[in-house]
Design a protein around this motif. Structure first.
Motif, PDB file in Angstrom:
ATOM      1  N   PRO A  30      57.623  25.809 -20.763  1.00 51.07           N
ATOM      2  CA  PRO A  30      57.533  25.921 -21.675  1.00 51.07           C
ATOM      3  C   PRO A  30      56.083  25.546 -22.308  1.00 51.07           C
ATOM      4  O   PRO A  30      55.802  26.330 -23.351  1.00 51.07           O
ATOM      5  N   VAL A  31      55.427  24.979 -20.897  1.00 50.85           N
ATOM      6  CA  VAL A  31      53.758  25.114 -20.985  1.00 50.85           C
ATOM      7  C   VAL A  31      53.293  26.834 -21.534  1.00 50.85           C
ATOM      8  O   VAL A  31      52.338  26.488 -22.229  1.00 50.85           O
ATOM      9  N   ILE A  32      53.740  26.983 -20.167  1.00 57.26           N
ATOM     10  CA  ILE A  32      53.127  28.460 -20.483  1.00 57.26           C
ATOM     11  C   ILE A  32      53.526  29.349 -21.416  1.00 57.26           C
ATOM     12  O   ILE A  32      52.741  29.878 -21.759  1.00 57.26           O
ATOM     13  N   PHE A  33      54.947  29.475 -21.746  1.00 64.47           N
ATOM     14  CA  PHE A  33      55.044  29.375 -22.549  1.00 64.47           C
ATOM     15  C   PHE A  33      54.800  29.853 -24.292  1.00 64.47           C
ATOM     16  O   PHE A  33      53.911  30.096 -25.180  1.00 64.47           O
ATOM     17  N   SER A  34      53.650  27.993 -24.623  1.00 59.95           N
ATOM     18  CA  SER A  34      53.131  28.296 -25.316  1.00 59.95           C
ATOM     19  C   SER A  34      51.826  28.002 -25.289  1.00 59.95           C
ATOM     20  O   SER A  34      51.240  29.075 -26.357  1.00 59.95           O
ATOM     21  N   GLY A  35      51.105  28.363 -24.251  1.00 56.32           N
ATOM     22  CA  GLY A  35      49.784  29.181 -23.858  1.00 56.32           C
ATOM     23  C   GLY A  35      49.640  30.520 -24.745  1.00 56.32           C
ATOM     24  O   GLY A  35      48.957  30.560 -25.137  1.00 56.32           O
ATOM     25  N   VAL A  36      50.695  31.366 -24.121  1.00 54.65           N
ATOM     26  CA  VAL A  36      50.939  32.470 -24.287  1.00 54.65           C
ATOM     27  C   VAL A  36      50.810  32.231 -25.854  1.00 54.65           C
ATOM     28  O   VAL A  36      50.410  33.494 -26.589  1.00 54.65           O
ATOM     29  N   ALA A  37      51.512  31.880 -26.053  1.00 55.67           N
ATOM     30  CA  ALA A  37      51.759  32.187 -28.374  1.00 55.67           C
ATOM     31  C   ALA A  37      51.027  31.364 -29.003  1.00 55.67           C
ATOM     32  O   ALA A  37      50.183  31.714 -29.866  1.00 55.67           O
ATOM     33  N   ALA A  38      49.994  30.180 -28.142  1.00 54.80           N
ATOM     34  CA  ALA A  38      49.181  29.531 -28.951  1.00 54.80           C
ATOM     35  C   ALA A  38      47.692  30.703 -28.909  1.00 54.80           C
ATOM     36  O   ALA A  38      46.773  30.956 -29.657  1.00 54.80           O
ATOM     37  N   ALA A  39      47.624  31.961 -28.231  1.00 55.11           N
ATOM     38  CA  ALA A  39      46.801  32.834 -27.502  1.00 55.11           C
ATOM     39  C   ALA A  39      47.083  33.411 -28.892  1.00 55.11           C
ATOM     40  O   ALA A  39      45.902  34.950 -29.523  1.00 55.11           O
ATOM     41  N   ALA A  40      48.040  33.869 -29.373  1.00 59.46           N
ATOM     42  CA  ALA A  40      48.779  35.311 -29.892  1.00 59.46           C
ATOM     43  C   ALA A  40      48.484  35.194 -31.144  1.00 59.46           C
ATOM     44  O   ALA A  40      47.705  35.464 -32.295  1.00 59.46           O
ATOM     45  N   LEU A  41      48.406  33.716 -31.447  1.00 60.51           N
ATOM     46  CA  LEU A  41      48.472  33.032 -32.849  1.00 60.51           C
ATOM     47  C   LEU A  41      46.733  32.543 -33.322  1.00 60.51           C
ATOM     48  O   LEU A  41      46.290  33.125 -34.277  1.00 60.51           O
ATOM     49  N   PHE A  42      45.680  32.999 -31.703  1.00 59.08           N
ATOM     50  CA  PHE A  42      44.228  32.582 -32.273  1.00 59.08           C
ATOM     51  C   PHE A  42      44.377  33.051 -32.122  1.00 59.08           C
ATOM     52  O   PHE A  42      42.973  33.819 -33.315  1.00 59.08           O
ATOM     53  N   LEU A  43      43.873  34.702 -31.631  1.00 57.06           N
ATOM     54  CA  LEU A  43      43.690  36.375 -31.561  1.00 57.06           C
ATOM     55  C   LEU A  43      43.984  36.367 -32.927  1.00 57.06           C
ATOM     56  O   LEU A  43      43.022  37.481 -33.819  1.00 57.06           O
ATOM     57  N   ALA A  44      45.796  36.613 -33.719  1.00 56.80           N
ATOM     58  CA  ALA A  44      45.357  36.650 -34.745  1.00 56.80           C
ATOM     59  C   ALA A  44      44.782  36.369 -36.081  1.00 56.80           C
ATOM     60  O   ALA A  44      44.373  36.981 -36.460  1.00 56.80           O
ATOM     61  N   TYR A  45      44.445  34.792 -35.418  1.00 56.83           N
ATOM     62  CA  TYR A  45      43.389  34.673 -36.926  1.00 56.83           C
ATOM     63  C   TYR A  45      42.404  34.975 -36.876  1.00 56.83           C
ATOM     64  O   TYR A  45      41.531  35.542 -37.688  1.00 56.83           O
ATOM     65  N   LYS A  46      41.546  35.497 -35.485  1.00 55.93           N
ATOM     66  CA  LYS A  46      40.263  35.664 -35.695  1.00 55.93           C
ATOM     67  C   LYS A  46      40.300  37.314 -36.410  1.00 55.93           C
ATOM     68  O   LYS A  46      39.442  37.887 -36.634  1.00 55.93           O
ATOM     69  N   LEU A  47      41.427  38.236 -35.820  1.00 54.11           N
ATOM     70  CA  LEU A  47      41.355  38.855 -36.810  1.00 54.11           C
ATOM     71  C   LEU A  47      40.950  39.698 -37.526  1.00 54.11           C
ATOM     72  O   LEU A  47      40.475  40.630 -38.135  1.00 54.11           O
ATOM     73  N   LEU A  48      42.438  37.997 -38.328  1.00 54.20           N
ATOM     74  CA  LEU A  48      42.274  38.573 -39.548  1.00 54.20           C
ATOM     75  C   LEU A  48      41.131  38.443 -40.510  1.00 54.20           C
ATOM     76  O   LEU A  48      40.817  38.583 -41.756  1.00 54.20           O
ATOM     77  N   PHE A  49      40.322  36.933 -39.859  1.00 51.04           N
ATOM     78  CA  PHE A  49      39.514  36.103 -40.936  1.00 51.04           C
ATOM     79  C   PHE A  49      38.604  35.489 -39.967  1.00 51.04           C
ATOM     80  O   PHE A  49      36.797  35.314 -40.414  1.00 51.04           O
ATOM     81  N   SER A  50      37.854  36.560 -38.983  1.00 53.58           N
ATOM     82  CA  SER A  50      36.667  36.696 -39.003  1.00 53.58           C
ATOM     83  C   SER A  50      36.246  37.577 -37.819  1.00 53.58           C
ATOM     84  O   SER A  50      37.370  37.888 -36.562  1.00 53.58           O
ATOM     85  N   SER A  51      35.361  37.503 -37.034  1.00 52.80           N
ATOM     86  CA  SER A  51      34.859  39.148 -36.322  1.00 52.80           C
ATOM     87  C   SER A  51      34.306  38.570 -34.906  1.00 52.80           C
ATOM     88  O   SER A  51      34.154  37.668 -34.409  1.00 52.80           O
ATOM     89  N   VAL A  52      34.849  39.276 -33.494  1.00 58.45           N
ATOM     90  CA  VAL A  52      35.212  38.625 -31.853  1.00 58.45           C
ATOM     91  C   VAL A  52      33.857  39.549 -31.641  1.00 58.45           C
ATOM     92  O   VAL A  52      33.492  38.739 -30.691  1.00 58.45           O
ATOM     93  N   TYR A  53      33.158  40.174 -32.481  1.00 56.44           N
ATOM     94  CA  TYR A  53      31.995  40.910 -31.377  1.00 56.44           C
ATOM     95  C   TYR A  53      31.060  40.267 -32.109  1.00 56.44           C
ATOM     96  O   TYR A  53      30.633  39.829 -33.338  1.00 56.44           O
ATOM     97  N   TYR A  54      30.277  40.110 -30.424  1.00 50.58           N
ATOM     98  CA  TYR A  54      29.174  39.402 -30.670  1.00 50.58           C
ATOM     99  C   TYR A  54      27.798  40.035 -29.405  1.00 50.58           C
ATOM    100  O   TYR A  54      28.049  40.805 -28.765  1.00 50.58           O
ATOM    101  N   ILE A  55      26.903  40.422 -31.087  1.00 53.24           N
ATOM    102  CA  ILE A  55      26.053  41.030 -30.631  1.00 53.24           C
ATOM    103  C   ILE A  55      25.239  40.196 -29.745  1.00 53.24           C
ATOM    104  O   ILE A  55      23.595  39.542 -30.258  1.00 53.24           O
ATOM    105  N   PRO A  56      24.423  39.730 -27.704  1.00 55.50           N
ATOM    106  CA  PRO A  56      23.967  39.021 -27.666  1.00 55.50           C
ATOM    107  C   PRO A  56      22.107  38.873 -28.337  1.00 55.50           C
ATOM    108  O   PRO A  56      21.931  40.437 -27.941  1.00 55.50           O
ATOM    109  N   ARG A  57      22.078  38.026 -28.109  1.00 55.12           N
ATOM    110  CA  ARG A  57      20.162  37.982 -28.662  1.00 55.12           C
ATOM    111  C   ARG A  57      19.113  38.153 -26.844  1.00 55.12           C
ATOM    112  O   ARG A  57      20.062  37.473 -26.244  1.00 55.12           O
TER     113      ARG A  57
END
Length: 211
Positions: A30-57
């Motif tokens: 259940p812990v492993i499945f929780s980690g995968v599910a959390a990653a899917a939700l986290f990435l969905a949030y980033k795709l919808l509300f923020s950009s993950v692309y970073y231009i290095p300085r």
């Protein structure tokens, strides 16, 4: 060349799972499945509300701050912190023991996405060195987290545990921050070798009784 990146964390989870006693393995699924599910939700949030692309300085410190908070401290802190709070039916020791399967399963999804979707072309550092450093970081964090219950009444040991974990959290970010500004390779090779070497020492401790 992407095979290593895509399979490193799943393989580490399989090894972790089968190293456990058979009657304890069910607790980790259940812990492993929780980690995968959390990653899917986290990435969905980033795709919808923020950009993950970073231009290095051209500044190591600026890059370090970004990599540290966006790729290590916030994901690890938020995901594991929430899990630690909501898994209150489990003992503190059990919740510490769940760190590696939770973090590794989360980054099995999160890290390949960050690299394959936002970095083109894919240099060897991102495909091989970065995943190895994150795996090493989780091995170190897991090992020292599980020392905390025994160190609660020992202030020096507790401070040492926290210090080692903070350094482990910082090394992947500072290494990538150095690499991305094209400093001499030795500047990022040394910290990468140190963190991976220490993780290897934890996983394969030297037998003190051997000749």
């Amino acid at each position: 060349m992407n095979v290593f990146l895509l399979t490193l964390f799943p393989l580490s989870l399989i090894i972790f799972y089968f190293k456990k006693e058979q009657n304890n393995r069910a607790y980790f699924l259940p812990v492993i499945f929780s980690g995968v599910a959390a990653a899917a939700l986290f990435l969905a949030y980033k795709l919808l509300f923020s950009s993950v692309y970073y231009i290095p300085r051209a500044n190591v410190l600026t890059n370090f701050v970004y990599y540290f908070f966006s790729q290590a401290f916030i994901p690890v802190g938020v995901i594991y912190g929430l899990f630690f709070l909501f898994a209150r039916k489990d003992s503190v020791e059990d919740r510490f023991s769940f760190f590696f399967p939770l973090a590794a399963s989360f980054y099995a999804v999160f890290l390949p996405y960050l690299i394959l979707e936002t970095q083109k072309p894919y240099p060897g550092f991102l495909l091989f060195v970065k995943p190895l450093m994150f795996l090493a970081m989780f091995i170190i964090l897991h090992a020292w987290l599980n020392k905390i219950p025994a160190a609660v009444n020992n202030v020096s040991q507790l401070v040492l545990s926290i210090a080692v974990m903070l350094v482990a959290l910082c090394i992947p970010a500072i290494t990538e921050a150095i690499w991305v500004v094209d400093l001499p390779p030795v500047c990022w090779i040394i910290p990468a070798v140190l963190i991976c070497g220490y993780a290897a020492f934890i996983v394969f401790p030297k037998d003190s009784g051997s000749n």
